[in-house]
Design a protein around this motif. Sequence first.
Motif, PDB file in Angstrom:
ATOM      1  N   ALA A   1       2.804  59.724  66.395  1.00 28.62           N
ATOM      2  CA  ALA A   1       1.749  60.002  67.649  1.00 28.62           C
ATOM      3  C   ALA A   1       0.673  60.167  66.372  1.00 28.62           C
ATOM      4  CB  ALA A   1       1.367  60.239  68.772  1.00 28.62           C
ATOM      5  N   GLY A   2      -0.217  59.226  66.263  1.00 27.34           N
ATOM      6  CA  GLY A   2      -1.844  59.670  66.295  1.00 27.34           C
ATOM      7  C   GLY A   2      -2.266  59.620  64.358  1.00 27.34           C
ATOM      8  N   SER A   3      -0.981  58.933  63.955  1.00 29.78           N
ATOM      9  CA  SER A   3      -0.783  59.371  62.226  1.00 29.78           C
ATOM     10  C   SER A   3      -1.064  57.951  61.224  1.00 29.78           C
ATOM     11  CB  SER A   3       0.672  59.443  61.680  1.00 29.78           C
ATOM     12  OG  SER A   3       1.808  58.590  62.142  1.00 29.78           O
ATOM     13  N   ALA A   4      -0.934  57.059  62.064  1.00 29.10           N
ATOM     14  CA  ALA A   4      -1.732  55.606  61.708  1.00 29.10           C
ATOM     15  C   ALA A   4      -3.485  55.148  61.660  1.00 29.10           C
ATOM     16  CB  ALA A   4      -1.352  54.644  61.840  1.00 29.10           C
TER      17      ALA A   4
ATOM     18  N   ASP B   1       2.398  64.366  53.127  1.00 31.77           N
ATOM     19  CA  ASP B   1       3.612  64.098  52.608  1.00 31.77           C
ATOM     20  C   ASP B   1       4.303  62.446  53.507  1.00 31.77           C
ATOM     21  OD1 ASP B   1       6.188  64.482  52.339  1.00 31.77           O
ATOM     22  OD2 ASP B   1       6.727  65.670  53.938  1.00 31.77           O
ATOM     23  N   VAL B   2       5.125  62.913  53.933  1.00 24.80           N
ATOM     24  CA  VAL B   2       5.265  60.699  54.105  1.00 24.80           C
ATOM     25  C   VAL B   2       6.520  61.181  55.427  1.00 24.80           C
ATOM     26  CG1 VAL B   2       6.062  58.531  53.646  1.00 24.80           C
ATOM     27  CG2 VAL B   2       4.854  59.667  52.226  1.00 24.80           C
ATOM     28  N   GLY B   3       7.379  61.580  55.030  1.00 27.58           N
ATOM     29  CA  GLY B   3       8.826  61.619  56.508  1.00 27.58           C
ATOM     30  C   GLY B   3       7.955  63.234  56.813  1.00 27.58           C
ATOM     31  N   GLY B   4       7.839  63.406  58.196  1.00 24.52           N
ATOM     32  CA  GLY B   4       8.313  64.179  58.973  1.00 24.52           C
ATOM     33  C   GLY B   4       6.554  64.120  59.301  1.00 24.52           C
ATOM     34  N   VAL B   5       5.728  63.698  58.676  1.00 23.53           N
ATOM     35  CA  VAL B   5       3.956  63.434  58.593  1.00 23.53           C
ATOM     36  C   VAL B   5       3.628  62.470  59.040  1.00 23.53           C
ATOM     37  CG1 VAL B   5       2.023  63.959  57.505  1.00 23.53           C
ATOM     38  CG2 VAL B   5       4.348  66.206  57.079  1.00 23.53           C
ATOM     39  N   LEU B   6       3.931  61.186  58.679  1.00 21.36           N
ATOM     40  CA  LEU B   6       3.663  60.499  58.918  1.00 21.36           C
ATOM     41  C   LEU B   6       4.282  59.270  59.688  1.00 21.36           C
ATOM     42  CD1 LEU B   6       2.462  58.429  55.862  1.00 21.36           C
ATOM     43  CD2 LEU B   6       0.854  59.427  57.351  1.00 21.36           C
ATOM     44  N   TYR B   7       5.502  59.483  59.646  1.00 18.96           N
ATOM     45  CA  TYR B   7       6.953  59.288  60.508  1.00 18.96           C
ATOM     46  C   TYR B   7       8.045  59.597  60.751  1.00 18.96           C
ATOM     47  CZ  TYR B   7      10.020  57.788  56.946  1.00 18.96           C
ATOM     48  OH  TYR B   7      10.429  58.194  55.921  1.00 18.96           O
ATOM     49  N   GLN B   8       8.339  59.691  61.808  1.00 19.66           N
ATOM     50  CA  GLN B   8      10.041  60.282  62.106  1.00 19.66           C
ATOM     51  C   GLN B   8      10.526  59.180  62.366  1.00 19.66           C
ATOM     52  OE1 GLN B   8      10.599  64.292  61.990  1.00 19.66           O
ATOM     53  NE2 GLN B   8      12.144  63.311  61.474  1.00 19.66           N
ATOM     54  N   GLY B   9      12.440  59.226  62.046  1.00 10.93           N
ATOM     55  CA  GLY B   9      12.995  58.467  62.032  1.00 10.93           C
ATOM     56  C   GLY B   9      12.946  57.167  62.026  1.00 10.93           C
TER      57      GLY B   9
ATOM     58  N   GLY C   1       5.443  48.360  58.457  1.00 10.48           N
ATOM     59  CA  GLY C   1       6.258  47.907  59.267  1.00 10.48           C
ATOM     60  C   GLY C   1       6.015  49.385  60.735  1.00 10.48           C
ATOM     61  N   PHE C   2       5.765  50.462  60.108  1.00  8.90           N
ATOM     62  CA  PHE C   2       4.892  51.181  61.368  1.00  8.90           C
ATOM     63  C   PHE C   2       3.962  51.139  61.722  1.00  8.90           C
ATOM     64  CE2 PHE C   2       9.068  54.219  59.609  1.00  8.90           C
ATOM     65  CZ  PHE C   2       9.750  52.926  60.221  1.00  8.90           C
ATOM     66  N   GLY C   3       2.998  50.296  61.033  1.00 13.91           N
ATOM     67  CA  GLY C   3       1.397  50.360  61.491  1.00 13.91           C
ATOM     68  C   GLY C   3       0.535  51.110  60.220  1.00 13.91           C
ATOM     69  N   PHE C   4       1.311  51.238  59.529  1.00 14.40           N
ATOM     70  CA  PHE C   4       0.485  52.093  58.051  1.00 14.40           C
ATOM     71  C   PHE C   4       0.088  50.742  57.424  1.00 14.40           C
ATOM     72  CE2 PHE C   4       3.188  55.774  59.710  1.00 14.40           C
ATOM     73  CZ  PHE C   4       2.117  56.340  59.912  1.00 14.40           C
ATOM     74  N   GLU C   5      -1.233  50.921  56.840  1.00 19.61           N
ATOM     75  CA  GLU C   5      -1.772  50.112  55.985  1.00 19.61           C
ATOM     76  C   GLU C   5      -1.979  51.076  54.982  1.00 19.61           C
ATOM     77  OE1 GLU C   5      -6.303  48.932  57.255  1.00 19.61           O
ATOM     78  OE2 GLU C   5      -5.052  48.150  59.045  1.00 19.61           O
ATOM     79  N   VAL C   6      -0.994  51.096  53.960  1.00 12.29           N
ATOM     80  CA  VAL C   6      -0.857  51.203  52.626  1.00 12.29           C
ATOM     81  C   VAL C   6      -0.450  50.260  51.385  1.00 12.29           C
ATOM     82  CG1 VAL C   6      -1.250  53.891  53.552  1.00 12.29           C
ATOM     83  CG2 VAL C   6       1.732  52.389  53.249  1.00 12.29           C
TER      84      VAL C   6
ATOM     85  N   THR D   1      14.129  55.154  48.459  1.00  7.81           N
ATOM     86  CA  THR D   1      14.238  53.972  48.402  1.00  7.81           C
ATOM     87  C   THR D   1      13.073  53.632  46.439  1.00  7.81           C
ATOM     88  OG1 THR D   1      13.010  54.686  49.950  1.00  7.81           O
ATOM     89  CG2 THR D   1      14.991  53.430  51.107  1.00  7.81           C
ATOM     90  N   THR D   2      12.786  52.915  46.480  1.00  3.75           N
ATOM     91  CA  THR D   2      11.630  52.815  46.152  1.00  3.75           C
ATOM     92  C   THR D   2      10.846  52.439  46.235  1.00  3.75           C
ATOM     93  OG1 THR D   2      11.825  50.276  45.993  1.00  3.75           O
ATOM     94  CG2 THR D   2      13.226  51.423  44.333  1.00  3.75           C
ATOM     95  N   ARG D   3       9.302  52.967  45.357  1.00  9.06           N
ATOM     96  CA  ARG D   3       7.499  52.444  46.147  1.00  9.06           C
ATOM     97  C   ARG D   3       7.982  51.736  47.002  1.00  9.06           C
ATOM     98  NH1 ARG D   3       3.416  53.836  42.144  1.00  9.06           N
ATOM     99  NH2 ARG D   3       4.211  53.200  40.950  1.00  9.06           N
ATOM    100  N   ALA D   4       7.758  51.072  46.537  1.00  8.42           N
ATOM    101  CA  ALA D   4       7.516  49.570  47.708  1.00  8.42           C
ATOM    102  C   ALA D   4       8.036  49.262  48.981  1.00  8.42           C
ATOM    103  CB  ALA D   4       8.336  48.073  46.057  1.00  8.42           C
ATOM    104  N   SER D   5      10.009  49.856  48.567  1.00 11.10           N
ATOM    105  CA  SER D   5      10.262  49.613  49.998  1.00 11.10           C
ATOM    106  C   SER D   5       9.891  50.258  50.924  1.00 11.10           C
ATOM    107  CB  SER D   5      11.435  49.951  49.578  1.00 11.10           C
ATOM    108  OG  SER D   5      12.481  49.165  48.822  1.00 11.10           O
ATOM    109  N   LEU D   6       9.295  51.881  50.291  1.00  9.40           N
ATOM    110  CA  LEU D   6       8.549  52.692  50.727  1.00  9.40           C
ATOM    111  C   LEU D   6       7.630  52.293  52.226  1.00  9.40           C
ATOM    112  CD1 LEU D   6       8.271  55.856  52.735  1.00  9.40           C
ATOM    113  CD2 LEU D   6       7.771  55.915  50.843  1.00  9.40           C
ATOM    114  N   ALA D   7       6.500  51.199  50.920  1.00  9.47           N
ATOM    115  CA  ALA D   7       5.061  50.704  51.554  1.00  9.47           C
ATOM    116  C   ALA D   7       5.831  50.108  52.398  1.00  9.47           C
ATOM    117  CB  ALA D   7       4.346  50.632  50.182  1.00  9.47           C
ATOM    118  N   LYS D   8       6.271  48.602  51.929  1.00  6.76           N
ATOM    119  CA  LYS D   8       6.670  48.298  53.368  1.00  6.76           C
ATOM    120  C   LYS D   8       7.162  48.561  54.127  1.00  6.76           C
ATOM    121  CE  LYS D   8       9.955  43.872  53.850  1.00  6.76           C
ATOM    122  NZ  LYS D   8      10.775  42.753  52.953  1.00  6.76           N
ATOM    123  N   ARG D   9       7.802  49.947  54.584  1.00  2.00           N
ATOM    124  CA  ARG D   9       8.230  50.159  55.690  1.00  2.00           C
ATOM    125  C   ARG D   9       6.946  50.945  56.757  1.00  2.00           C
ATOM    126  NH1 ARG D   9      12.949  54.413  56.385  1.00  2.00           N
ATOM    127  NH2 ARG D   9      13.531  54.827  58.720  1.00  2.00           N
ATOM    128  N   LEU D  10       6.344  51.584  55.842  1.00  2.00           N
ATOM    129  CA  LEU D  10       5.358  51.985  55.973  1.00  2.00           C
ATOM    130  C   LEU D  10       4.641  50.904  57.364  1.00  2.00           C
ATOM    131  CD1 LEU D  10       4.829  55.113  53.909  1.00  2.00           C
ATOM    132  CD2 LEU D  10       5.220  55.470  56.126  1.00  2.00           C
TER     133      LEU D  10
END
Length: 259
Positions: free
Chosen positions: A30-33, A17-25, A66-71, A55-64
């Motif tokens: 911490a540690g998810s990336a 899952d993404v929201g609440g597992v990889l990032y919050q707000g 930006g949080f430091g996730f290589e996805v 949001t679209t998949r492309a927008s979500l990928a870009k946001r992630l």
Amino acid sequence: MAPEPKPLGKIAGLLLDVGGVLYQGDEAIAGSAEALTALREREMPFRLLTNTTRTTRASLAKRLQGFGFEVTEEEIVTPASVASAILERDGAHPHLLVHPGLLPDCPEEAAEPNAVLVGDAGEHFTFENMNRAFNVLIEGGTLYALGRNRFFRSASGFELDAGPFVAALEYAAETEAVLIGKPSKDFFVTAAHDMGFAPEETLMVGDDLESDVEGAIAAGLQAALVRTGKFRDGDATRARKGGARVAASLSEFVEGLVA
């Protein structure tokens, strides 16, 4: 005494899952990336499975990113990304009740709709928009729901998700929605097959007890609940009773998995 979860079987791939597992707000948990990096180093396949419908998949990928996730966009599976195939299969021509930001991933709006496709429209769940969808339904249209989560947690606190609005349309039009996103069995199984694995070889990690954990188990997957995001007191006991693992975070779960 707290119930014990079922022993883990062979795990060939993960659904995260993404929201609440990889990032919050507006920040990564911490540690998810680092957890995703560890999975790549161990060559453990994964997909990011989310009911996010704003949001679209492309927008979500870009946001992630930006949080430091290589996805990549291709690693993300959303209800909107599979909706076109399902509607085409059913011969459904939809009226869209979704957030404008999601439109690039959605089927085309029909001039003469015989169905309604509902996502998390946020502030666009106005009386006028709900009533327009209702009128399509009472004329015999089929209701499709990208998701029916009750709520989610944003940077400003808990917010209503699409579920309450789907329920309102079901009640008013005396119909039942066809669910596309979590906890639909087809959604979990489709994502597992996308990696080339059977459901029983796949494990879902989520913060939502009902949609993520119980939905995955009902679909034949293994599951783990993390104590981040929308996790609430009492969820852990219920998760273990249903056969799921419980971990403090994605990072803790992955550490135990790859050790």
